[in-house]
Design a protein around this motif. Structure first.
Motif, PDB file in Angstrom:
ATOM      1  N   THR A  97       0.831  -1.205   0.000  1.00 28.82           N
ATOM      2  CA  THR A  97       0.000   0.000   0.000  1.00 28.82           C
ATOM      3  C   THR A  97       0.867   1.258   0.000  1.00 28.82           C
ATOM      4  N   ASP A  98       0.235   2.370  -0.329  1.00 25.89           N
ATOM      5  CA  ASP A  98       0.867   3.691  -0.203  1.00 25.89           C
ATOM      6  C   ASP A  98       0.241   4.360   1.019  1.00 25.89           C
ATOM      7  N   PRO A  99       1.031   4.586   2.077  1.00 24.39           N
ATOM      8  CA  PRO A  99       0.458   5.099   3.322  1.00 24.39           C
ATOM      9  C   PRO A  99       0.210   6.609   3.343  1.00 24.39           C
ATOM     10  N   SER A 100       0.661   7.341   2.333  1.00 22.14           N
ATOM     11  CA  SER A 100       0.691   8.812   2.400  1.00 22.14           C
ATOM     12  C   SER A 100      -0.662   9.449   2.689  1.00 22.14           C
ATOM     13  N   SER A 101      -1.677   9.063   1.928  1.00 22.75           N
ATOM     14  CA  SER A 101      -2.985   9.700   2.073  1.00 22.75           C
ATOM     15  C   SER A 101      -3.582   9.463   3.458  1.00 22.75           C
ATOM     16  N   LEU A 102      -3.519   8.214   3.925  1.00 26.52           N
ATOM     17  CA  LEU A 102      -4.068   7.897   5.244  1.00 26.52           C
ATOM     18  C   LEU A 102      -3.246   8.553   6.347  1.00 26.52           C
ATOM     19  N   ASN A 103      -1.929   8.546   6.201  1.00 25.32           N
ATOM     20  CA  ASN A 103      -1.085   9.200   7.206  1.00 25.32           C
ATOM     21  C   ASN A 103      -1.392  10.691   7.298  1.00 25.32           C
ATOM     22  N   ARG A 104      -1.682  11.303   6.171  1.00 24.92           N
ATOM     23  CA  ARG A 104      -2.039  12.726   6.151  1.00 24.92           C
ATOM     24  C   ARG A 104      -3.327  12.956   6.952  1.00 24.92           C
ATOM     25  N   LYS A 105      -4.333  12.117   6.743  1.00 22.04           N
ATOM     26  CA  LYS A 105      -5.598  12.260   7.483  1.00 22.04           C
ATOM     27  C   LYS A 105      -5.367  12.105   8.988  1.00 22.04           C
ATOM     28  N   ILE A 106      -4.535  11.128   9.351  1.00 18.73           N
ATOM     29  CA  ILE A 106      -4.261  10.898  10.772  1.00 18.73           C
ATOM     30  C   ILE A 106      -3.497  12.082  11.353  1.00 18.73           C
ATOM     31  N   ALA A 107      -2.548  12.623  10.584  1.00 21.98           N
ATOM     32  CA  ALA A 107      -1.786  13.797  11.040  1.00 21.98           C
ATOM     33  C   ALA A 107      -2.726  14.970  11.310  1.00 21.98           C
ATOM     34  N   GLU A 108      -3.680  15.183  10.410  1.00 20.76           N
ATOM     35  CA  GLU A 108      -4.629  16.294  10.570  1.00 20.76           C
ATOM     36  C   GLU A 108      -5.505  16.121  11.801  1.00 20.76           C
ATOM     37  N   ASN A 109      -5.876  14.886  12.090  1.00 15.11           N
ATOM     38  CA  ASN A 109      -6.813  14.628  13.186  1.00 15.11           C
ATOM     39  C   ASN A 109      -6.146  14.415  14.536  1.00 15.11           C
ATOM     40  N   SER A 110      -4.822  14.184  14.537  1.00 18.14           N
ATOM     41  CA  SER A 110      -4.135  13.923  15.809  1.00 18.14           C
ATOM     42  C   SER A 110      -3.366  15.129  16.340  1.00 18.14           C
ATOM     43  N   LEU A 111      -3.006  16.086  15.470  1.00 12.10           N
ATOM     44  CA  LEU A 111      -2.209  17.238  15.909  1.00 12.10           C
ATOM     45  C   LEU A 111      -2.847  17.872  17.142  1.00 12.10           C
ATOM     46  N   THR A 112      -2.070  18.037  18.196  1.00 16.96           N
ATOM     47  CA  THR A 112      -2.598  18.422  19.507  1.00 16.96           C
ATOM     48  C   THR A 112      -1.962  19.711  20.017  1.00 16.96           C
ATOM     49  N   LEU A 113      -2.792  20.700  20.310  1.00 11.69           N
ATOM     50  CA  LEU A 113      -2.316  21.921  20.966  1.00 11.69           C
ATOM     51  C   LEU A 113      -2.280  21.633  22.464  1.00 11.69           C
ATOM     52  N   HIS A 114      -1.092  21.308  22.954  1.00  6.24           N
ATOM     53  CA  HIS A 114      -0.924  20.828  24.328  1.00  6.24           C
ATOM     54  C   HIS A 114      -0.893  21.966  25.337  1.00  6.24           C
ATOM     55  N   HIS A 115      -0.321  23.091  24.932  1.00  8.97           N
ATOM     56  CA  HIS A 115      -0.228  24.249  25.829  1.00  8.97           C
ATOM     57  C   HIS A 115      -0.335  25.524  24.998  1.00  8.97           C
ATOM     58  N   GLY A 116      -0.946  26.561  25.562  1.00 13.70           N
ATOM     59  CA  GLY A 116      -1.107  27.811  24.842  1.00 13.70           C
ATOM     60  C   GLY A 116      -2.354  27.816  23.974  1.00 13.70           C
ATOM     61  N   THR A 117      -2.484  28.871  23.152  1.00 16.31           N
ATOM     62  CA  THR A 117      -3.675  29.026  22.321  1.00 16.31           C
ATOM     63  C   THR A 117      -3.283  29.368  20.884  1.00 16.31           C
ATOM     64  N   SER A 118      -4.259  29.265  20.010  1.00 11.82           N
ATOM     65  CA  SER A 118      -4.035  29.657  18.614  1.00 11.82           C
ATOM     66  C   SER A 118      -3.686  31.137  18.524  1.00 11.82           C
ATOM     67  N   ALA A 119      -4.293  31.930  19.409  1.00 14.64           N
ATOM     68  CA  ALA A 119      -4.000  33.369  19.432  1.00 14.64           C
ATOM     69  C   ALA A 119      -2.541  33.631  19.814  1.00 14.64           C
ATOM     70  N   ASP A 120      -2.011  32.816  20.747  1.00 11.14           N
ATOM     71  CA  ASP A 120      -0.598  32.955  21.136  1.00 11.14           C
ATOM     72  C   ASP A 120       0.314  32.723  19.934  1.00 11.14           C
ATOM     73  N   ILE A 121      -0.029  31.702  19.141  1.00 15.70           N
ATOM     74  CA  ILE A 121       0.792  31.368  17.969  1.00 15.70           C
ATOM     75  C   ILE A 121       0.661  32.457  16.911  1.00 15.70           C
ATOM     76  N   ALA A 122      -0.549  32.977  16.724  1.00 19.29           N
ATOM     77  CA  ALA A 122      -0.772  34.046  15.740  1.00 19.29           C
ATOM     78  C   ALA A 122       0.030  35.290  16.104  1.00 19.29           C
ATOM     79  N   ALA A 123       0.042  35.632  17.395  1.00 14.99           N
ATOM     80  CA  ALA A 123       0.814  36.809  17.834  1.00 14.99           C
ATOM     81  C   ALA A 123       2.307  36.575  17.657  1.00 14.99           C
ATOM     82  N   PHE A 124       2.752  35.372  17.950  1.00 19.65           N
ATOM     83  CA  PHE A 124       4.172  35.016  17.827  1.00 19.65           C
ATOM     84  C   PHE A 124       4.646  35.176  16.382  1.00 19.65           C
ATOM     85  N   LYS A 125       3.777  34.829  15.434  1.00 16.31           N
ATOM     86  CA  LYS A 125       4.149  34.894  14.010  1.00 16.31           C
ATOM     87  C   LYS A 125       4.460  36.310  13.537  1.00 16.31           C
TER      88      LYS A 125
END
Length: 521
Positions: free
Chosen positions: A363-391
């Motif tokens: 099999t080619d794992p790329s497509s499924l791995n991409r879906k899992i990456a999108e659904n597992s990415l975890t913001l463990h500490h801080g907020t999206s606003a913190d990251i936006a300000a940092f940028k």
């Protein structure tokens, strides 16, 4: 390959010695010499072993434990595996049941084959059993392409102990219901392709701080606590219908009158708890009998194999003394006892439909791995606003990752000194961190100087941390002092791409850490 005969016919046709041979599943190695291959062919043909469990090499971690033997890299491992399976099947009078540990794909044992995410990453996909089903299905397709019938997974241990040296990332997490949901989906996905599974490591290896490859873990809990936690996933999956259960090497005093006897050779635990109390009548397979939790205590060749069979195991995995084990079992077992195990094993062989199909591809794992990456990415500490300000700041990017295995410790320490100089005047740092190894031994491969340097950065700078790897490694770092910490779980390209998109603000972090991190600061 010979055709599998019906179970009733097998029980009538096979001699008692042939039947006992069928109980044995010795190890087979991808990188064996021609002489070693011929020795195994001889063992198969002369002693009628029932199956094989494939490993990478005699120097790999599963066989050499924490040893330092150099592991040979074989660019053609998959073709070698297919050819060896054909040779060994040709040596067998009765079709062999071929197994492998492919918890995250054939890549667990064979390089240059598809790799899917670890169980812990699937566990971070909150309530998304569809992806676990697809992973089981895809891995099963790869097994079939190789000629493998039996994937010895999934792990259904609840990883309650954050210092667990052997389960950890192989578990779906520390929540028993999430473990059951993900494991059930994985099993059903595997079964949808006609490949067998085995839930492990009964009666539960999650709350241990000892690696059973090296010593005997002890679980000091009451029977009530074990039923409520460790045994819960096993019971739920048994009720759903599973092909087999693998018994681990554990001391569990509350379940036996003989607490010094490991669960893998303990009749109270296998026959008493698993078979009688929990109602499992399928195939029971031992965890590898070469593991030091049991093997070092039984120097008489064949004795351990007999004890494992007598305790209730039908399949003796990684039995190192097949010939002697057969003799011990023939001397001590009843014909009824042997026939019962043969009936279970043969029914499993029939279910596996042991036939070759050379047209199947990996099999080619790329497509499924991409879906899992999108659904597992975890913001463990801080907020999206913190990251936006940092940028919006004039941040610098720092990557801490081992790029080559030929780096010496001094090279790494010199690199840390260089990085210290580079960031001395910086105030905002985007830190991309990949632990050197997935296993927790020796601080996940980090040197103390690396841990100290990262914590100094976190304490003195505004740090956004993206972590690619086993999240248990975060226990060494002051993540609560970062501006934000994001967990990507794997260092695959798909996970790196998703992390980049998240930082840029085009993708939301949907995952949830499937366990609690215990700090080691």
């Amino acid at each position: 390959m010979n055709k599998i005969i019906p179970t009733i016919e097998a029980i009538e046709k096979l001699s008692l010695t042939e039947k006992v041979g069928q109980l044995f599943m010795p190890a087979a190695f991808i990188n064996d010499t021609e002489e070693e291959i011929q020795q195994l062919e001889k063992l198969i043909s002369e002693h009628h072993v029932g199956g094989l469990c494939f490993f990478h090499s005699r120097a790999s971690a599963a066989t050499n434990f924490e040893g330092k033997k150099k592991v040979v890299i074989n660019e053609n491992s998959f073709d070698t595996l297919k050819n060896l399976i054909k040779r060994y099947q040709n040596a067998a009078t009765y079709p062999l049941l071929i197994s492998i540990d492919a918890e995250w794909g054939l890549a667990m044992r064979i390089e240059n084959t598809p790799q899917y995410p670890y169980a812990i990453t699937l566990g971070a996909n909150a309530d998304n059993e569809v992806l676990a089903f697809e992973v089981g299905k895809q891995i099963a397709k790869d097994c079939k392409a190789a000629g493998i019938h039996w994937n010895l997974s999934p792990v259904v241990d609840i990883n309650i102990n954050p210092n667990n040296p052997v389960i950890g990332y192989r578990s779906f997490g520390d929540d028993k219901k999430n473990v059951v949901n993900m494991a059930t989906a994985f099993v059903k996905g595997t079964q949808s392709e006609g490949v067998l599974t085995s839930i492990k490591h009964f009666p539960g290896h999650g709350d241990t701080a000892t690696d059973s490859h090296l010593g005997l873990p002890v679980i000091e809990k009451s029977k009530e606590e074990l039923i409520e936690n460790e045994l819960y996933p096993f019971q739920k999956l048994i009720d759903e219908g599973v092909d087999s259960v693998m018994v681990g090497h554990l001391s569990v005093p509350a379940l036996t009158k003989s607490p010094s006897l490991p669960s893998s050779i303990n009749k109270d635990i296998i026959t008493g708890i698993l078979r009688t109390e929990m109602g499992f009548d399928g195939v029971v397979i031992s965890d590898a009998l070469n593991m030091h939790a049991v093997s070092k205590h039984y120097p008489i060749k064949g004795e351990l194999e007999w004890l494992a069979f007598d305790a209730g195991n039908d399949v003796l995995c990684f039995a190192e003394h097949t010939e002697e084990g057969i003799q011990h079992i023939l001397r001590n077992a009843t014909e009824t006892q042997i026939n019962k195990s043969i009936e279970r094993i043969w029914q499993l062989k029939e279910k596996a439909s042991l036939k070759e199909d050379s047209t199947l591809k990996l099999t080619d794992p790329s497509s499924l791995n991409r879906k899992i990456a999108e659904n597992s990415l975890t913001l463990h500490h801080g907020t999206s606003a913190d990251i936006a300000a940092f940028k919006t700041t004039n941040f610098c990017t720092l990557t801490i990752k081992r790029f080559g295995t030929d780096q010496t410790k001094q090279d790494i320490l010199d690199n840390i000194l260089e990085m210290k100089k580079e960031v001395e005047q910086e105030t905002e740092i985007l830190l991309l961190l990949t632990p050197p190894q997935i296993k927790p031994t020796n601080n996940f491969g980090f040197f103390d100087a690396e841990i100290d340097f990262i914590n100094e950065l976190i304490a003195s700078k505004n740090v956004i941390l993206y972590h690619f790897g086993n999240p248990y490694a975060l226990k060494f770092f002051s993540t609560e002092k970062t501006t934000a910490t994001v967990i990507a779980y794997q260092n695959f390209k798909e996970f790196q791409d998703v992390a980049t998109e998240h930082f840029l603000g085009t993708l939301e972090a949907k995952g949830k850490l499937p366990f609690s991190i215990e700090k080691s600061l």
